[in-house]
Design a protein around this motif. Structure first.
Motif, PDB file in Angstrom:
ATOM      1  N   ARG A   1       0.847  -1.207   0.000  1.00 57.85           N
ATOM      2  CA  ARG A   1       0.000   0.000   0.000  1.00 57.85           C
ATOM      3  C   ARG A   1       0.876   1.249   0.000  1.00 57.85           C
ATOM      4  O   ARG A   1       0.586   2.236  -0.644  1.00 57.85           O
TER       5      ARG A   1
ATOM      6  N   ALA B   1       0.924   4.197  -2.794  1.00 61.71           N
ATOM      7  CA  ALA B   1       0.803   5.637  -2.538  1.00 61.71           C
ATOM      8  C   ALA B   1       1.948   6.379  -3.194  1.00 61.71           C
ATOM      9  O   ALA B   1       1.765   7.424  -3.804  1.00 61.71           O
TER      10      ALA B   1
ATOM     11  N   THR C   1       1.656   6.726  -7.025  1.00 55.92           N
ATOM     12  CA  THR C   1       0.571   7.555  -7.539  1.00 55.92           C
ATOM     13  C   THR C   1       1.084   8.885  -8.061  1.00 55.92           C
ATOM     14  O   THR C   1       0.509   9.466  -8.963  1.00 55.92           O
ATOM     15  N   PHE C   2       2.192   9.366  -7.468  1.00 57.48           N
ATOM     16  CA  PHE C   2       2.622  10.715  -7.811  1.00 57.48           C
ATOM     17  C   PHE C   2       3.587  10.700  -8.984  1.00 57.48           C
ATOM     18  O   PHE C   2       4.435   9.818  -9.079  1.00 57.48           O
TER      19      PHE C   2
ATOM     20  N   THR D   1      -4.633   6.906   1.271  1.00 57.96           N
ATOM     21  CA  THR D   1      -3.491   7.239   0.424  1.00 57.96           C
ATOM     22  C   THR D   1      -3.204   8.733   0.485  1.00 57.96           C
ATOM     23  O   THR D   1      -2.063   9.164   0.646  1.00 57.96           O
TER      24      THR D   1
ATOM     25  N   ALA E   1       0.121  10.594   1.905  1.00 53.73           N
ATOM     26  CA  ALA E   1       0.857  11.425   0.960  1.00 53.73           C
ATOM     27  C   ALA E   1       0.963  12.856   1.484  1.00 53.73           C
ATOM     28  O   ALA E   1       2.036  13.446   1.487  1.00 53.73           O
TER      29      ALA E   1
ATOM     30  N   ILE F   1       3.444  13.082   4.361  1.00 50.58           N
ATOM     31  CA  ILE F   1       4.840  13.016   3.920  1.00 50.58           C
ATOM     32  C   ILE F   1       5.274  14.340   3.299  1.00 50.58           C
ATOM     33  O   ILE F   1       6.302  14.909   3.649  1.00 50.58           O
TER      34      ILE F   1
ATOM     35  N   LEU G   1      -0.780  17.431  -4.098  1.00 46.84           N
ATOM     36  CA  LEU G   1      -2.007  16.690  -3.791  1.00 46.84           C
ATOM     37  C   LEU G   1      -2.940  16.627  -4.990  1.00 46.84           C
ATOM     38  O   LEU G   1      -3.483  15.570  -5.328  1.00 46.84           O
TER      39      LEU G   1
END
Lengths: 298, 317
Positions: free
Chosen positions: A131, A135, A138-139, B15, B19, B22, B289
């Motif tokens: 997981r 995450a 995703t970026f 998630t 994110a 962080i 984001l």
């Protein structure tokens, strides 16, 4: 006699001449891969020997020779400060080699560590780690790089570590996949039932068997990292000037002079394209020869 | 189906939480720097000292308090204010997002417009001259860095023909044609480089599907090649290709950041790079984001499109 006995006892035995056999197969079956390997070796050599090969210093400024088009004295021309482009390209190759190998090496070690632990232990550990990897993936790469470099500041060490971390976490997925399939083999069950500890199983039985995809991963990562570093330096967030990075030479600050001297835009871009192309071709050939299961994936 | 979508949307929350945590913490690891920048520019910080500035920007609180305040507001759609302009971050994002979205959508259209027909052609005419040319081209496109191609397009035509792409941005609402003319060059560059992967995968999948029994049956009952290739083969070859589009979403956005920088397009990428230069933390966090959410939504759309392409796929909540 005794050497034969030793070879039988030692597992896993690396066949004699495996490297030579590999080179023969590469040259015979994969002309494009061979081309890639040759270009890649040339690239390594020019990076290693930049100090010997370069006709001028990388930051040697020569005001009377500013903006000279390519000629015998300056095969790739000179820039707005009269620095020799060929010398800068050669020293740039050295930077790319160092960053490419260090970051790809770090990434591979990290991928193996995460992938082996996550894939072998399975269960809740695997679930949590995957997981986190989700995450992370995703970026957009470049956006993570920009955000992190904005914090740690530009510089060679920072860029190398950030690239290594970024691609290390992303690549762990591939290693994990390989480990999950290796884990199901009988010899792993056998080792477990003989009472071997987890570290020993990971080191002696799992790791050697996931080595082919790991080698391929490392090779393709070198190309990806070189390209990413060039992109960062292009945006002014990589290794700061006056270091002769290929991306930096193409960056916005140099663009004003490209209108007067288009050769400034050609050499760094061509070198970058050629090296990345060569790494891709060599990586493809390696994958076909070492790890047929991964054919057609990237 | 609706339950499935809601569940997927809810799954985004953890998630996003990780994110944002962080990003928020790392971006603040060097707390002094934005203050230093401001103090060095006297016109902004005139007559104020460090402590006053920190207090005014809320940077004097411990990091976890800052995060909780920020997260509490973010849930209500308020991402804080820019440290420099004092404008709401959300307003800036709403301003810039459509520009990047337009660039991305155009690039994706170009990528698919090139990759699907060429990939199909390449598979149908396997191992012909055309196939080899197309495949070599796609491998080359994988190696050419987009920022180099963009730089060449800016520089070379202006030297050769005195023409260069317009760099004064015109909004889509102001003058759609001028806007499209401006966006088309970066979109083609970005789209072409993205099409390389898609083209290779389309070819591979088509080769596999064209060997299936139902394709042979379709040919055997006398259908002409066009409908067989498009309706029987392509549709079944598309699922992995669509998956690839989802996987490429981060690449698309990363490429857009670079193209915006080269072609001076005021999208999310430029906003991010400006904010990085000024250490404008709320904007960096906001851009990060929003781009992350975009990637997740694209992947949700990809998953939903499977059902359209292949009616056998059902969504179970």
């Amino acid at each position: 006699m005794s050497t034969v006995a030793l070879e039988v006892a030692g597992t896993p035995v690396r066949p004699r001449g495996a490297v030579a056999g590999f080179v023969i197969r590469l040259v015979r079956d994969k002309p494009l891969g061979t081309f890639g390997a040759v270009v890649f070796l040339l690239f390594l050599a020019s990076g290693a020997l930049a100090g010997v090969l370069a006709p001028y210093g990388m930051n040697e400024i020569s005001p009377i020779n500013r903006m000279k088009p390519p000629s015998l004295a300056f095969p790739f021309g000179t820039d707005n400060l009269g620095r020799d482009m060929l010398s800068r390209i050669l020293y740039g190759a050295r930077l790319s080699v160092i960053i490419g190998f260090c970051a790809a090496g770090l990434a591979t070690v990290l991928s193996v560590a995460i992938g082996v632990v996550s894939g072998y232990l399975g269960g809740r550990v695997d679930m949590t780690m995957q997981r986190f990897v989700d995450a992370w993936m995703t970026f957009p790469d470049l956006v993570i790089l920009i955000a992190v470099v904005s914090v740690v500041g530009p510089g060679m060490v920072q860029v190398t570590v950030v690239l290594g971390l970024l691609y290390g976490i992303a690549g762990s997925r591939i290693v994990r996949g390989a480990v999950v399939s290796v884990r199901e083999n009988l010899y792993v069950d056998a080792a477990q039932s003989l009472g071997a500890g987890t570290p020993r199983i990971l080191w002696r039985h799992i790791l050697p068997n996931v080595l082919p995809p790991v080698i391929v991963l490392f090779t393709t990562r070198v190309g990806v990292v070189i390209l990413a570093e060039a992109g960062l330096s292009f945006l002014g967030l990589g290794v700061p000037p006056p270091a002769p990075t290929w991306g930096g030479m193409l960056s916005g600050s140099g663009r004003a002079y490209m209108y007067q001297g288009p050769w400034l835009a050609l050499a760094p871009g061509l070198c970058l394209t050629l090296v990345v192309y060569a790494v891709n071709m060599f990586g493809d050939a390696l994958r076909d020869l070492l790890d047929p299961r991964m054919r057609g994936t990237r | 189906m609706a339950t499935y979508v809601v569940q997927r949307l809810l799954a985004l929350i953890p998630t996003l939480f990780f994110a944002s945590l962080i990003v928020f913490v790392t971006v603040r690891l060097i707390p002094g720097s934005v203050i230093d920048l401001m103090l060095s520019q006297n016109d902004i910080a005139v007559g104020k000292d460090r402590a006053q500035l920190e207090a005014a920007l809320g940077l004097d609180r411990p990091v976890h308090v800052q995060y909780l305040r920020w997260a509490g507001a973010a849930v209500r759609g308020d991402l804080g204010r820019s440290l420099w302009q004092n404008t709401p971050v959300t307003a800036q994002l709403v301003d810039r997002l459509p520009v990047t979205f337009e660039l991305g959508a155009l690039a994706l259209t170009v990528a698919l417009g090139l990759a699907l027909p060429i990939g199909v052609y390449s598979a149908v005419h396997q191992d012909t001259m055309g196939d080899h040319v197309v495949r070599s081209f796609s491998i080359l496109m994988l190696a050419i860095p987009g920022f180099w191609l963009g730089t060449l397009v800016m520089v070379l035509p202006s030297i050769w023909w005195g023409w260069s792409p317009a760099i004064k941005y015109v909004a889509l609402r102001q003058d759609p044609w001028a806007n499209l003319a401006q966006m088309v060059v970066p979109a083609v560059i970005l789209g072409t480089s993205l099409s390389a992967f898609t083209m290779r995968l389309t070819r591979t999948m088509m080769l596999e599907v064209l060997r299936q029994d139902y394709v042979r049956t379709a040919f055997a009952k006398g259908l002409s090649p066009g409908p067989v290739v498009v309706r029987h083969a392509l549709r079944n070859a598309l699922i992995p290709v669509v998956t690839l589009i989802g996987l490429q979403a981060p690449l698309l956005i990363g490429g857009a950041v670079i193209m915006e920088q080269i072609f001076v397009i005021p999208g999310m990428g430029q906003l991010l790079l400006e904010a990085v230069g000024q250490r404008d933390y709320p904007i960096i966090t906001g851009v990060f984001l929003v781009l992350g959410v975009c990637v997740m939504l694209i992947n949700l759309l990809v998953d939903l499109s499977y059902g359209v392409l292949d009616p056998r796929i059902r969504y179970r909540a």
